[in-house]
Scaffold this motif. Structure first.
Motif, PDB file in Angstrom:
ATOM      1  N   UNK A 196      -8.333  -1.649  -8.820  1.00  0.00           N
ATOM      2  CA  UNK A 196      -8.602  -1.105  -7.493  1.00  0.00           C
ATOM      3  C   UNK A 196      -7.803  -1.938  -6.498  1.00  0.00           C
ATOM      4  N   UNK A 197      -6.891  -1.281  -5.801  1.00  0.00           N
ATOM      5  CA  UNK A 197      -5.947  -1.985  -4.933  1.00  0.00           C
ATOM      6  C   UNK A 197      -6.098  -1.494  -3.499  1.00  0.00           C
ATOM      7  N   UNK A 198      -6.405  -2.421  -2.584  1.00  0.00           N
ATOM      8  CA  UNK A 198      -6.508  -2.106  -1.156  1.00  0.00           C
ATOM      9  C   UNK A 198      -5.331  -2.735  -0.440  1.00  0.00           C
ATOM     10  N   UNK A 199      -4.567  -1.913   0.303  1.00  0.00           N
ATOM     11  CA  UNK A 199      -3.317  -2.365   0.911  1.00  0.00           C
ATOM     12  C   UNK A 199      -3.271  -2.022   2.398  1.00  0.00           C
ATOM     13  N   UNK A 200      -2.723  -2.906   3.207  1.00  0.00           N
ATOM     14  CA  UNK A 200      -2.539  -2.568   4.625  1.00  0.00           C
ATOM     15  C   UNK A 200      -1.422  -1.561   4.843  1.00  0.00           C
ATOM     16  N   UNK A 201      -0.452  -1.503   3.887  1.00  0.00           N
ATOM     17  CA  UNK A 201       0.643  -0.540   4.006  1.00  0.00           C
ATOM     18  C   UNK A 201       1.222  -0.275   2.622  1.00  0.00           C
ATOM     19  N   UNK A 202       1.919   0.854   2.497  1.00  0.00           N
ATOM     20  CA  UNK A 202       2.527   1.227   1.213  1.00  0.00           C
ATOM     21  C   UNK A 202       3.951   0.689   1.163  1.00  0.00           C
ATOM     22  N   UNK A 203       4.087  -0.584   0.855  1.00  0.00           N
ATOM     23  CA  UNK A 203       5.378  -1.260   0.773  1.00  0.00           C
ATOM     24  C   UNK A 203       5.889  -1.146  -0.656  1.00  0.00           C
ATOM     25  N   UNK A 204       6.886  -0.308  -0.863  1.00  0.00           N
ATOM     26  CA  UNK A 204       7.350  -0.030  -2.225  1.00  0.00           C
ATOM     27  C   UNK A 204       7.925  -1.275  -2.902  1.00  0.00           C
ATOM     28  N   UNK A 205       8.640  -2.117  -2.145  1.00  0.00           N
ATOM     29  CA  UNK A 205       9.201  -3.331  -2.730  1.00  0.00           C
ATOM     30  C   UNK A 205       8.095  -4.281  -3.174  1.00  0.00           C
ATOM     31  N   UNK A 206       7.061  -4.442  -2.339  1.00  0.00           N
ATOM     32  CA  UNK A 206       5.936  -5.297  -2.698  1.00  0.00           C
ATOM     33  C   UNK A 206       5.234  -4.740  -3.933  1.00  0.00           C
ATOM     34  N   UNK A 207       5.040  -3.436  -3.980  1.00  0.00           N
ATOM     35  CA  UNK A 207       4.351  -2.817  -5.115  1.00  0.00           C
ATOM     36  C   UNK A 207       5.122  -3.000  -6.418  1.00  0.00           C
ATOM     37  N   UNK A 208       6.437  -2.905  -6.346  1.00  0.00           N
ATOM     38  CA  UNK A 208       7.232  -3.115  -7.564  1.00  0.00           C
ATOM     39  C   UNK A 208       7.051  -4.538  -8.087  1.00  0.00           C
ATOM     40  N   UNK A 209       7.073  -5.502  -7.179  1.00  0.00           N
ATOM     41  CA  UNK A 209       6.863  -6.886  -7.589  1.00  0.00           C
ATOM     42  C   UNK A 209       5.475  -7.102  -8.157  1.00  0.00           C
ATOM     43  N   UNK A 210       4.469  -6.570  -7.481  1.00  0.00           N
ATOM     44  CA  UNK A 210       3.083  -6.707  -7.935  1.00  0.00           C
ATOM     45  C   UNK A 210       2.908  -6.133  -9.336  1.00  0.00           C
ATOM     46  N   UNK A 211       3.417  -4.925  -9.539  1.00  0.00           N
ATOM     47  CA  UNK A 211       3.268  -4.276 -10.840  1.00  0.00           C
ATOM     48  C   UNK A 211       4.062  -4.990 -11.927  1.00  0.00           C
ATOM     49  N   UNK A 212       5.165  -5.584 -11.561  1.00  0.00           N
ATOM     50  CA  UNK A 212       5.951  -6.323 -12.543  1.00  0.00           C
ATOM     51  C   UNK A 212       5.156  -7.511 -13.090  1.00  0.00           C
ATOM     52  N   UNK A 213       4.539  -8.284 -12.199  1.00  0.00           N
ATOM     53  CA  UNK A 213       3.731  -9.409 -12.646  1.00  0.00           C
ATOM     54  C   UNK A 213       2.535  -8.969 -13.461  1.00  0.00           C
ATOM     55  N   UNK A 256      -6.321   2.353  -2.027  1.00  0.00           N
ATOM     56  CA  UNK A 256      -6.756   2.771  -0.707  1.00  0.00           C
ATOM     57  C   UNK A 256      -6.106   1.893   0.352  1.00  0.00           C
ATOM     58  N   UNK A 257      -6.148   2.366   1.586  1.00  0.00           N
ATOM     59  CA  UNK A 257      -5.626   1.583   2.699  1.00  0.00           C
ATOM     60  C   UNK A 257      -6.742   0.728   3.293  1.00  0.00           C
ATOM     61  N   UNK A 258      -6.402  -0.510   3.633  1.00  0.00           N
ATOM     62  CA  UNK A 258      -7.375  -1.430   4.217  1.00  0.00           C
ATOM     63  C   UNK A 258      -6.657  -2.385   5.151  1.00  0.00           C
ATOM     64  N   UNK A 259      -7.432  -3.111   5.957  1.00  0.00           N
ATOM     65  CA  UNK A 259      -6.837  -4.038   6.917  1.00  0.00           C
ATOM     66  C   UNK A 259      -6.166  -5.212   6.219  1.00  0.00           C
ATOM     67  N   UNK A 260      -6.761  -5.679   5.116  1.00  0.00           N
ATOM     68  CA  UNK A 260      -6.234  -6.834   4.389  1.00  0.00           C
ATOM     69  C   UNK A 260      -6.033  -6.483   2.922  1.00  0.00           C
ATOM     70  N   UNK A 261      -5.110  -7.186   2.280  1.00  0.00           N
ATOM     71  CA  UNK A 261      -4.837  -6.995   0.859  1.00  0.00           C
ATOM     72  C   UNK A 261      -6.020  -7.478   0.021  1.00  0.00           C
ATOM     73  N   UNK A 262      -6.450  -6.647  -0.924  1.00  0.00           N
ATOM     74  CA  UNK A 262      -7.521  -6.996  -1.832  1.00  0.00           C
ATOM     75  C   UNK A 262      -7.242  -6.352  -3.191  1.00  0.00           C
ATOM     76  N   UNK A 263      -7.443  -7.107  -4.256  1.00  0.00           N
ATOM     77  CA  UNK A 263      -7.185  -6.628  -5.609  1.00  0.00           C
ATOM     78  C   UNK A 263      -8.440  -6.838  -6.451  1.00  0.00           C
ATOM     79  N   UNK A 264      -8.963  -5.763  -7.017  1.00  0.00           N
ATOM     80  CA  UNK A 264     -10.134  -5.856  -7.892  1.00  0.00           C
ATOM     81  C   UNK A 264      -9.782  -5.299  -9.257  1.00  0.00           C
ATOM     82  N   UNK A 265     -10.030  -6.103 -10.286  1.00  0.00           N
ATOM     83  CA  UNK A 265      -9.776  -5.675 -11.661  1.00  0.00           C
ATOM     84  C   UNK A 265     -11.061  -5.798 -12.465  1.00  0.00           C
TER      85      UNK A 265
END
Length: 284
Positions: A46-63, A81-90
């Motif tokens: 479950x990924x909460x993001x302040x914006x849909x930054x494709x470059x950031x997402x590629x890096x995140x998914x790579x790791x 989902x979109x949120x004010x701050x970045x949050x990652x729940x696994x």
């Protein structure tokens, strides 16, 4: 099954690379499974993001995918989902034989308190980061790697479960996490300060012995395993773990009287757990 949430500013600095966030978000969950002796199989994200930054997402998914591939664990669902701050729940799921899980409530008087690997590297890396100390050099980079890309001790957990160990992973600090095991088991324990294992990088960059000991006992983020093991099983566990490249260090013993104490060269003193507090005012 286990669930962990990482939030920016609380669990990792805002300057951390996206790929390292992806790696660590999965690693902390796999470490929880390792602490039970389970073999990881699946996870949801479950990924909460302040914006849909494709470059950031590629890096995140790579790791994320790099660590998932190492442990043959599959992403089977989740939400974005979109949120004010970045949050990652696994949420991670694994398998083990019935009745074979390492538990927190099975430590017994006389057990050896043991840890896999050196303790304090991640805490020292964070201590240096907060003070703006340089990160050049082999030792500084080694410490930072332990903070950003911890290695969940999955194979070690499966080995130690075979020996009937009580266990936990070191996320909030050795004293705090060991305290959970001792409390659940209704026993106490003593840690020998001189027996705490250190890495060459930690030894080279520790500012002083007092700070070094505090970071090892209370710093957290190591994601090594802390187990309570029968003395007769210790040498056997060491031999098996050595074959998979993992060290095991006896750092103390379980006592009948409740409470945790620290033995130093000069005295024995009560050890108060001061691990990471999610609701403390400060930020990581």
């Amino acid at each position: 099954m286990t669930t962990d949430t990482l939030t920016v500013g609380r669990h990792f600095p805002r300057t951390v690379r996206a790929s390292d966030i992806g790696w660590k978000a999965l690693a902390v969950n796999l470490s929880d499974l390792a602490a039970m002796g389970a073999q990881p199989r699946w996870f949801t994200l479950a990924l909460s993001l302040p914006s849909a930054d494709s470059q950031w997402l590629r890096g995140f998914l790579n790791g994320l995918k790099c660590l998932a591939a190492e442990h043959a664990v599959a992403l089977i669902g989740g939400d974005t989902t979109r949120a004010r701050e970045l949050s990652v729940t696994i949420t991670a799921m694994g398998l083990l034989s019935p009745g074979k899980a390492m538990r927190r409530d099975t430590a017994r008087q006389g057990d050896l308190i043991c840890v896999t690997g050196p303790i304090g590297d991640a805490a020292l890396a964070l201590w240096r980061l907060k003070r703006g100390l340089p990160e050049q050099g082999i030792e500084a980079r080694a410490l930072r790697k332990k903070l950003d890309r911890p290695q969940p001790q999955v194979k070690a957990g499966r080995v130690l479960a075979r020996f009937g160990a009580a266990g936990i992973d070191i996320s909030d600090g050795l004293a705090a996490d060991l305290g959970h095991v001792l409390e659940a088991s209704g026993v106490g324990g003593k840690i020998e300060a001189s027996s705490l294992p250190v890495s060459p990088a930690f030894q080279a960059l520790s500012p002083n012995s007092r700070t070094a000991l505090r970071l090892q006992l209370h710093g957290g983020d190591d994601y090594e395993l802390c187990v309570c093991l029968r003395p007769d099983d210790f040498s056997g566990a060491v031999r098996v773990l050595r074959k998979i490249g993992v060290s095991l260090h006896a750092i103390g013993q379980v006592k009948g009287k409740r409470g945790l104490v620290l033995q130093t060269d000069r005295r024995t003193e009560p050890l108060i757990a001061m691990g990471f507090n999610h609701f403390a005012a400060g930020r990581r």
